[in-house]
Design a protein around this motif. Sequence first.
Motif, PDB file in Angstrom:
ATOM      1  N   SER A  55      -0.227  -8.801 -12.723  1.00 21.31           N
ATOM      2  CA  SER A  55      -1.662  -8.650 -12.486  1.00 21.31           C
ATOM      3  C   SER A  55      -2.102  -7.203 -12.240  1.00 21.31           C
ATOM      4  O   SER A  55      -3.295  -6.920 -12.273  1.00 21.31           O
ATOM      5  CB  SER A  55      -2.125  -9.556 -11.352  1.00 21.31           C
ATOM      6  OG  SER A  55      -1.455  -9.199 -10.176  1.00 21.31           O
TER       7      SER A  55
ATOM      8  N   ASP B 105       0.299  -7.763  -5.473  1.00 19.34           N
ATOM      9  CA  ASP B 105       1.572  -7.044  -5.447  1.00 19.34           C
ATOM     10  C   ASP B 105       1.701  -6.142  -6.682  1.00 19.34           C
ATOM     11  O   ASP B 105       0.918  -6.254  -7.632  1.00 19.34           O
ATOM     12  CB  ASP B 105       2.754  -8.017  -5.319  1.00 19.34           C
ATOM     13  CG  ASP B 105       2.932  -8.879  -6.561  1.00 19.34           C
ATOM     14  OD1 ASP B 105       2.081  -8.824  -7.459  1.00 19.34           O
ATOM     15  OD2 ASP B 105       3.936  -9.622  -6.639  1.00 19.34           O
TER      16      ASP B 105
ATOM     17  N   ASP C  92       4.150  -5.411  -9.572  1.00 20.24           N
ATOM     18  CA  ASP C  92       5.351  -5.838 -10.294  1.00 20.24           C
ATOM     19  C   ASP C  92       5.762  -4.703 -11.215  1.00 20.24           C
ATOM     20  O   ASP C  92       4.947  -4.195 -11.988  1.00 20.24           O
ATOM     21  CB  ASP C  92       5.055  -7.085 -11.125  1.00 20.24           C
ATOM     22  CG  ASP C  92       4.543  -8.230 -10.264  1.00 20.24           C
ATOM     23  OD1 ASP C  92       5.299  -8.712  -9.418  1.00 20.24           O
ATOM     24  OD2 ASP C  92       3.349  -8.613 -10.421  1.00 20.24           O
TER      25      ASP C  92
HETATM   26 MG    MG Z   1       2.097  -9.869  -9.279  1.00 20.00          MG
END
Ligand code: MG
Length: 570
Positions: A234, A245, A247
């Motif tokens: 995302s 978060d 990634d």
């Molecule tokens: Mg994520």
Amino acid sequence: MAASWFAVFRLRMRGKSVVVRHQVLNQVHNHTSVGTHVGASQVQAAPDHHSDEKENERRRLLHVVQAERQEQAERSVLISCHATNSEKKFLKHLSKYGDIKKHFFYQSFGLYAVVEYSSQESVASLLEHAAIPTVNHESMVPFKSRLLSLRSLASVGSADQQSGQHCQPQTSPPISELIQRLSREESIDQQITALTEAYQLTEENIRLRFLVCSLLKDIAAAYFPECTIRPFGSSVNGFGKLGCDLDMFLDLDGISGRNVKMPRSGLSLEYHMKSANSERAVTQSILSVIGECVDKFGPGCVGVQKILNARCPLVRFAHQPSGFQCDLTANNRVAMKSTELLYLYGELDPRVRSLVFGVRCWAQAHSVTSRIPGAWITNFSLTVMVLFFLQRRSPPIIPTLDHLRDLAGPADKSVIEDNDCTFVSDFSKIHIHRNTAALGQLLCEFFDFYASFAFNKMSINIRKGKEQNKPEVVPLHIQNPFETSLNISKNVNSTQLERFVALCRESVWILQQSATNSPSGESGATPWGLAALLQPLQVPGNKGRKRRSREPASERIKSLLESLKIKNQS
Ligand code: MG
Ligand code: GTP
């Protein structure tokens, strides 16, 4: 830079190509941003082939945007500003090393600044002039990075004197504030737009994400100088909410993928390399060593956990100066492909992102999703559910993955571990059907669609764009778009699924109420529409729900959609 813009879509009607202009209200768009900022759409027919071409030019491939962002990040430094009470002084000092292209301040347990120079030489010069800290009672790991602290010899700087700088927010507003804000909007469409604008990643937040990847790359480069660390998920697929978060994917293809061709005759040299039992074992040992390095030497990296036995091995840690929770993976190319696919769907129609934001926020408000791993529906699964729902509209709002694969050219071909990950990258080849449904209507239809979906028998499949028979007995089956034998929601238990369905039913009811009573009062202070959906809802076990669903869902949704359409037209 903010500018309103027009998203134009080529639409097909009765075999003819018709262009419909989606005028996006108050839309903030930045050409260099990953993920387009979106707004609600008012749709009106306006043939405009020129704009259509322009729109296709505007849409850029994710890897092109990523390369630009990475390069930008490499010319940037992150500075903890313990000791500056004047932006002017700060810039004057940092300009000594070269021309500053962009800078911004933000708060994260102290004041920080991101400074982007015009050239990398300036960064080198700045680093050359930075001193090693002297701390009396501690010993330092002498690892130099682009995370620095600004010190002042004059005793002017103190934390409470730092109010001069305008700080860019890096977190989304609290839900209570959002509910109030949405309650003042005049339509559900506007509420969804306002929610998206409040929650989506900002230009600065995206820059910071790429900078953290670049800082981490400097650590990994001690072992693998040709590596890249790319954000995925995302942070870059366009569906990221402030605070999501980070990634990251350690990409070593620059080393293993770029191979010198062996000559057919004569002498040649090749590297002597250590071998391991499997690709997975290689990934685990690389992540183990890099994880150790991040833990012991990584400036600002704390709480490092090596989760190497997971299906997808990863190193998890918090990057304190940015406030990001980070997941570092390696050899995770399918997830990169899913990211590209989600990005492409989000670019095709502004309603895709808005609807995903609305649904994700609703899910978070009711703990349908959670940051803690468990039997909850994940944001990724929820996004795929929204995409599937949009494919099931009549006519479909977005095409199936099989259709995108059929449109692919030779350069788009991609096979990863025997999985066909091919899909078209050229936006101009994708023709979208005419479907002018407004966002409020789609949100309501989404809840109704899943309130009555045959989860017990059917699987959600965005490759085919049609529900398929479930291949195994699990509460929720969502086929992994690329690793088609896998279920991306196999973690979800029946309690969580039942809760989701009950909340969908309740949400249809609330929207129906809003359609007849909205918005309440002049100030609009009473939550209604989407704002009401974000408040605690009644779910199974409550007495009221049965009474409410006496009227068949299809009847209720019909009357609700009618009233939404009338509102829209007026
Ligand atoms: Mg994520
Ligand atoms: P948030 O972090 O919750 O905002 O959303 P996200 O889309 O980033 O999800 P997450 O961090 O859980 O996962 C990151 C990316 O990994 C996703 O966007 C997907 O591309 C991929 N991914 C996550 N879960 C799965 C899964 O179950 N199967 C597959 N194939 N990919 C997954």
